[in-house]
Design an enzyme around this catalytic site. Sequence first.
Site, short mmCIF file in Angstrom:
data_model
loop_
_atom_site.label_atom_id
_atom_site.label_comp_id
_atom_site.label_asym_id
_atom_site.label_seq_id
_atom_site.Cartn_x
_atom_site.Cartn_y
_atom_site.Cartn_z
N THR A 1 -10.38 27.28 -50.18
CA THR A 1 -11.06 28.38 -49.50
C THR A 1 -12.53 28.01 -49.38
O THR A 1 -13.11 27.46 -50.33
CB THR A 1 -10.90 29.71 -50.27
OG1 THR A 1 -11.44 29.57 -51.58
CG2 THR A 1 -9.43 30.10 -50.37
N SER B 1 -13.54 1.38 -30.92
CA SER B 1 -13.93 0.20 -30.14
C SER B 1 -14.87 -0.70 -30.94
O SER B 1 -15.01 -1.88 -30.63
CB SER B 1 -14.61 0.64 -28.84
OG SER B 1 -15.81 1.35 -29.13
N GLU C 1 -7.75 16.13 -32.74
CA GLU C 1 -9.03 16.44 -32.13
C GLU C 1 -8.85 16.82 -30.66
O GLU C 1 -9.49 17.75 -30.16
CB GLU C 1 -9.98 15.25 -32.26
CG GLU C 1 -10.42 14.98 -33.68
CD GLU C 1 -11.19 13.68 -33.83
OE1 GLU C 1 -11.94 13.56 -34.81
OE2 GLU C 1 -11.05 12.78 -32.98
#
Length: 432
Positions: free
Chosen positions: A140, A263, A275
């Site tokens: 929490t 990359s 995401e």
Amino acid sequence: MIPRYSRMEMRQLWSREHSYSLWLKVELLALEGMEAIGKIPSGTTEIVRSRATVDVERIAVLEAQVHHEVIAFLTSVSEQVGIEGRFIHYGMTSSDMLDTALAVQTCEAIDLLLAEIDDLTNTLRQLAEEHRGTLCLARTHGRGAEPTTFGLKLAGFFAEFRRSARRLAEARREMAVCKLAGAVGTYATIDPRVENFVAAALSLTPETVATQAVARDRHASVMTGLAILAGAIERLATELRHLQRQEVEEVAEGFSATQKGSSAMPHKRNPIFSENLTGLARLIRASAMPVLENIALWHERDMSHSSVERVALPDAFSLCDFALARLSGIMRGLEVRPDRMRANLDAMRGGFASQRVLLSLIDAGLSRERAYAMVQQAAARAVDQGMTFRDAALLEPELTTHISVEEIDVATDPACYLANVDFIFARAFAEL
């Protein structure tokens, strides 16, 4: 919606070809209904149905001339049909056809989403059952709280997505209305029996009181359902993202042999799909507000809702469909790490037991305020001196005069927190 974030079946459902095919279906059923009550000559529907097709290119050419898509569509059909074409759209207004077809189209789209939610919840339930007893640390405010199980976490998400399914099913019921009531909804130019006929053929219900258009609170109900579904998608995606943080690492998205994480940094294994879902959820929710604003049309109808619905409905449905499929794929390929979950739980050094020790002291007769101060002091000592909460509690003389070492040992055993997990599971999956 761009192809990157849409899937073929949903994309085709919202295509112009499919929209026009539904327009034609509504017009043909209206002809059939009028023929059934003797309003137009017998055999008209059969002739029109045998000749009429959807010609997207011709409609586009005509629309460029008349600047009215429905007239362009009707002209294109009439060109193919001949003299019987004079009965097409007889006594109707554009919204009769448009809103009825959109109701069918929206119901079809909701049905696709409901199937996707079923697929996701089946996966969630399977994983929840598999990890019913897999101990992990509940958090929490981003901080360690008390023990739970990974299965119990997933059971909560299962229940949330089932609520979304029920919400969308109810929105579908509200959306499944037919409107063939003429220019301002008074049936002055079309018999109500025609509307009843078309509604029955399309498994719709006649709009209760129509103006020129179907009331847009119905569409808003659908969009708020999609927005809340997006919230459920994002909540699970956010949980997965947090559990994949470097210092947590309790789960990991599937990572193929040829996949690259960065990359620049070959060591990276990023939670890119979770995401991605967070971003898509923002787009879905953004579509809800303009549809809510469509509710307040001028008088019997204006056209301000049209442009919104042409973009917001296809995009939101396409994004929801894509996001649900992606989330199902993430969950099917999820790497669950019970050992890491236990290690993170053990890193609390038993501090999660503070409430149980607090309650034991209250049961022993102490005031809540005094008991809380004693336990808080022991917890702080454990953190400051790097010892277990058990050992820190034993250094509190007043504490050990009220409860035994055995009681402290029970409180610091994670297993004692799972006594009611089966009860919660039974309630979560009761509907199945």
